[in-house]
Write a protein that holds these residues in place. Sequence first.
Motif, PDB file in Angstrom:
ATOM      1  N   TYR A   1       0.777  -1.274  -0.067  1.00  0.00           N
ATOM      2  CA  TYR A   1       0.232   0.182  -0.076  1.00  0.00           C
ATOM      3  C   TYR A   1       0.895   1.378  -0.064  1.00  0.00           C
ATOM      4  CZ  TYR A   1      -3.160   3.634   1.727  1.00  0.00           C
ATOM      5  OH  TYR A   1      -3.848   4.668   1.774  1.00  0.00           O
ATOM      6  N   GLN A   2       1.770   1.306   0.600  1.00  0.00           N
ATOM      7  CA  GLN A   2       2.763   2.435   0.900  1.00  0.00           C
ATOM      8  C   GLN A   2       3.428   2.530  -0.363  1.00  0.00           C
ATOM      9  OE1 GLN A   2       5.181   1.752   4.335  1.00  0.00           O
ATOM     10  NE2 GLN A   2       3.723   2.438   5.936  1.00  0.00           N
ATOM     11  N   ARG A   3       3.927   1.708  -0.914  1.00  0.00           N
ATOM     12  CA  ARG A   3       4.655   1.677  -2.203  1.00  0.00           C
ATOM     13  C   ARG A   3       3.763   2.317  -3.318  1.00  0.00           C
ATOM     14  NH1 ARG A   3       7.340  -3.355  -5.209  1.00  0.00           N
ATOM     15  NH2 ARG A   3       8.698  -2.269  -6.455  1.00  0.00           N
ATOM     16  N   ARG A   4       2.343   1.777  -3.245  1.00  0.00           N
ATOM     17  CA  ARG A   4       1.389   2.475  -4.355  1.00  0.00           C
ATOM     18  C   ARG A   4       1.316   4.064  -3.938  1.00  0.00           C
ATOM     19  NH1 ARG A   4      -2.389   1.312  -7.871  1.00  0.00           N
ATOM     20  NH2 ARG A   4      -4.344   2.080  -7.690  1.00  0.00           N
ATOM     21  N   VAL A   5       1.220   4.208  -2.698  1.00  0.00           N
ATOM     22  CA  VAL A   5       0.897   5.687  -2.068  1.00  0.00           C
ATOM     23  C   VAL A   5       2.181   6.620  -2.935  1.00  0.00           C
ATOM     24  CG1 VAL A   5       1.010   7.318  -0.444  1.00  0.00           C
ATOM     25  CG2 VAL A   5      -0.500   5.146  -0.362  1.00  0.00           C
ATOM     26  N   ARG A   6       3.437   5.927  -2.673  1.00  0.00           N
ATOM     27  CA  ARG A   6       4.561   6.579  -3.043  1.00  0.00           C
ATOM     28  C   ARG A   6       4.540   6.719  -4.734  1.00  0.00           C
ATOM     29  NH1 ARG A   6       8.384   3.677   0.902  1.00  0.00           N
ATOM     30  NH2 ARG A   6       7.979   1.951  -0.317  1.00  0.00           N
ATOM     31  N   VAL A   7       4.406   5.548  -5.311  1.00  0.00           N
ATOM     32  CA  VAL A   7       4.172   5.902  -6.816  1.00  0.00           C
ATOM     33  C   VAL A   7       3.076   7.013  -7.085  1.00  0.00           C
ATOM     34  CG1 VAL A   7       3.488   4.772  -8.809  1.00  0.00           C
ATOM     35  CG2 VAL A   7       5.069   3.532  -7.049  1.00  0.00           C
ATOM     36  N   LEU A   8       2.103   7.073  -6.409  1.00  0.00           N
ATOM     37  CA  LEU A   8       0.948   7.984  -6.956  1.00  0.00           C
ATOM     38  C   LEU A   8       1.505   9.556  -6.317  1.00  0.00           C
ATOM     39  CD1 LEU A   8      -2.363   6.213  -5.658  1.00  0.00           C
ATOM     40  CD2 LEU A   8      -1.430   6.687  -8.085  1.00  0.00           C
ATOM     41  N   GLN A   9       2.128   9.244  -5.545  1.00  0.00           N
ATOM     42  CA  GLN A   9       2.735  10.951  -4.830  1.00  0.00           C
ATOM     43  C   GLN A   9       3.767  11.419  -6.068  1.00  0.00           C
ATOM     44  OE1 GLN A   9       4.208  10.238  -1.134  1.00  0.00           O
ATOM     45  NE2 GLN A   9       2.110  10.808  -0.268  1.00  0.00           N
ATOM     46  N   THR A  10       4.582  10.418  -6.572  1.00  0.00           N
ATOM     47  CA  THR A  10       5.692  10.773  -7.618  1.00  0.00           C
ATOM     48  C   THR A  10       4.930  11.059  -8.623  1.00  0.00           C
ATOM     49  OG1 THR A  10       7.142   9.220  -6.463  1.00  0.00           O
ATOM     50  CG2 THR A  10       7.629   9.659  -8.576  1.00  0.00           C
ATOM     51  N   ARG A  11       4.073  10.255  -9.003  1.00  0.00           N
ATOM     52  CA  ARG A  11       3.327  10.457 -10.280  1.00  0.00           C
ATOM     53  C   ARG A  11       2.590  11.992 -10.329  1.00  0.00           C
ATOM     54  NH1 ARG A  11      -1.046   6.186 -12.253  1.00  0.00           N
ATOM     55  NH2 ARG A  11       1.024   5.231 -12.898  1.00  0.00           N
ATOM     56  N   ARG A  12       1.860  12.279  -9.238  1.00  0.00           N
ATOM     57  CA  ARG A  12       1.339  13.606  -9.082  1.00  0.00           C
ATOM     58  C   ARG A  12       2.230  14.672  -9.130  1.00  0.00           C
ATOM     59  NH1 ARG A  12      -3.145  13.905  -4.665  1.00  0.00           N
ATOM     60  NH2 ARG A  12      -3.779  12.696  -6.295  1.00  0.00           N
ATOM     61  N   SER A  14       5.318  14.636 -10.770  1.00  0.00           N
ATOM     62  CA  SER A  14       5.758  14.859 -12.073  1.00  0.00           C
ATOM     63  C   SER A  14       4.631  15.486 -12.715  1.00  0.00           C
ATOM     64  CB  SER A  14       5.986  13.448 -12.728  1.00  0.00           C
ATOM     65  OG  SER A  14       7.024  12.556 -12.056  1.00  0.00           O
ATOM     66  N   GLU A  15       3.370  15.209 -12.608  1.00  0.00           N
ATOM     67  CA  GLU A  15       2.256  15.866 -13.379  1.00  0.00           C
ATOM     68  C   GLU A  15       2.243  17.456 -13.099  1.00  0.00           C
ATOM     69  OE1 GLU A  15      -1.438  13.573 -12.692  1.00  0.00           O
ATOM     70  OE2 GLU A  15      -0.753  12.041 -13.993  1.00  0.00           O
ATOM     71  N   ASP A  16       2.680  17.610 -11.817  1.00  0.00           N
ATOM     72  CA  ASP A  16       2.576  19.050 -11.375  1.00  0.00           C
ATOM     73  C   ASP A  16       3.838  19.661 -11.993  1.00  0.00           C
ATOM     74  OD1 ASP A  16       0.336  18.729 -10.029  1.00  0.00           O
ATOM     75  OD2 ASP A  16       1.492  18.747  -8.076  1.00  0.00           O
ATOM     76  N   THR A  17       4.944  19.101 -12.043  1.00  0.00           N
ATOM     77  CA  THR A  17       6.145  19.604 -12.815  1.00  0.00           C
ATOM     78  C   THR A  17       5.955  19.972 -13.947  1.00  0.00           C
ATOM     79  OG1 THR A  17       7.486  18.615 -11.156  1.00  0.00           O
ATOM     80  CG2 THR A  17       8.681  19.260 -12.877  1.00  0.00           C
ATOM     81  N   SER A  19       3.245  20.489 -15.433  1.00  0.00           N
ATOM     82  CA  SER A  19       2.251  21.251 -15.684  1.00  0.00           C
ATOM     83  C   SER A  19       2.649  22.885 -15.754  1.00  0.00           C
ATOM     84  CB  SER A  19       0.871  21.261 -14.684  1.00  0.00           C
ATOM     85  OG  SER A  19       0.154  22.272 -14.792  1.00  0.00           O
ATOM     86  N   ALA A  20       3.484  22.859 -14.415  1.00  0.00           N
ATOM     87  CA  ALA A  20       4.297  23.928 -14.461  1.00  0.00           C
ATOM     88  C   ALA A  20       5.406  24.278 -15.565  1.00  0.00           C
ATOM     89  CB  ALA A  20       5.085  23.995 -13.028  1.00  0.00           C
ATOM     90  N   ALA A  21       5.972  23.306 -16.106  1.00  0.00           N
ATOM     91  CA  ALA A  21       6.929  23.307 -17.255  1.00  0.00           C
ATOM     92  C   ALA A  21       5.969  24.051 -18.481  1.00  0.00           C
ATOM     93  CB  ALA A  21       7.683  22.402 -17.540  1.00  0.00           C
ATOM     94  N   ARG A  22       4.971  23.477 -18.585  1.00  0.00           N
ATOM     95  CA  ARG A  22       3.983  23.820 -19.846  1.00  0.00           C
ATOM     96  C   ARG A  22       3.611  25.214 -19.591  1.00  0.00           C
ATOM     97  NH1 ARG A  22       0.630  18.169 -20.355  1.00  0.00           N
ATOM     98  NH2 ARG A  22       2.169  16.992 -21.623  1.00  0.00           N
ATOM     99  N   ALA A  23       3.019  25.689 -18.278  1.00  0.00           N
ATOM    100  CA  ALA A  23       2.714  27.141 -18.213  1.00  0.00           C
ATOM    101  C   ALA A  23       3.981  28.148 -18.323  1.00  0.00           C
ATOM    102  CB  ALA A  23       2.370  27.148 -16.771  1.00  0.00           C
TER     103      ALA A  23
END
Length: 101
Positions: A1-12, A14-17, A19-23
């Motif tokens: 479960y924690q591993r999945r949470v870390r993967v999701l956090q990392t993905r989020r 990455s998506e935020d980064t 999105s900021a780069a695109r902006a």
Amino acid sequence: YQRRVRVLQTRRQSEDTLSAARATVRANEEDAARRLAEVRGLEGRLEARLSDIEAREQACASKEATLSSREAGLEEKLSIAAQERDLAQKISTEVITREAT
């Protein structure tokens, strides 16, 4: 479960980064477009100034030609006046010489 949470956090993150780069890219593109418009406006004004300068140069060249022509005419008149003066002095000298004899 924690591993999945870390993967999701990392993905989020990455998506935020991403999105900021695109902006940032969009902002840079808008700034570049604005600057390009400014440059084109300046280019237009410079071309107008150059045309004005060229027109003034042509007017000056025309005036210079007119002045050169007038100068030539005045030099010719001056030459004629000098010849007339020399002739008048010659006549005056002859008259004085005749009256003396």
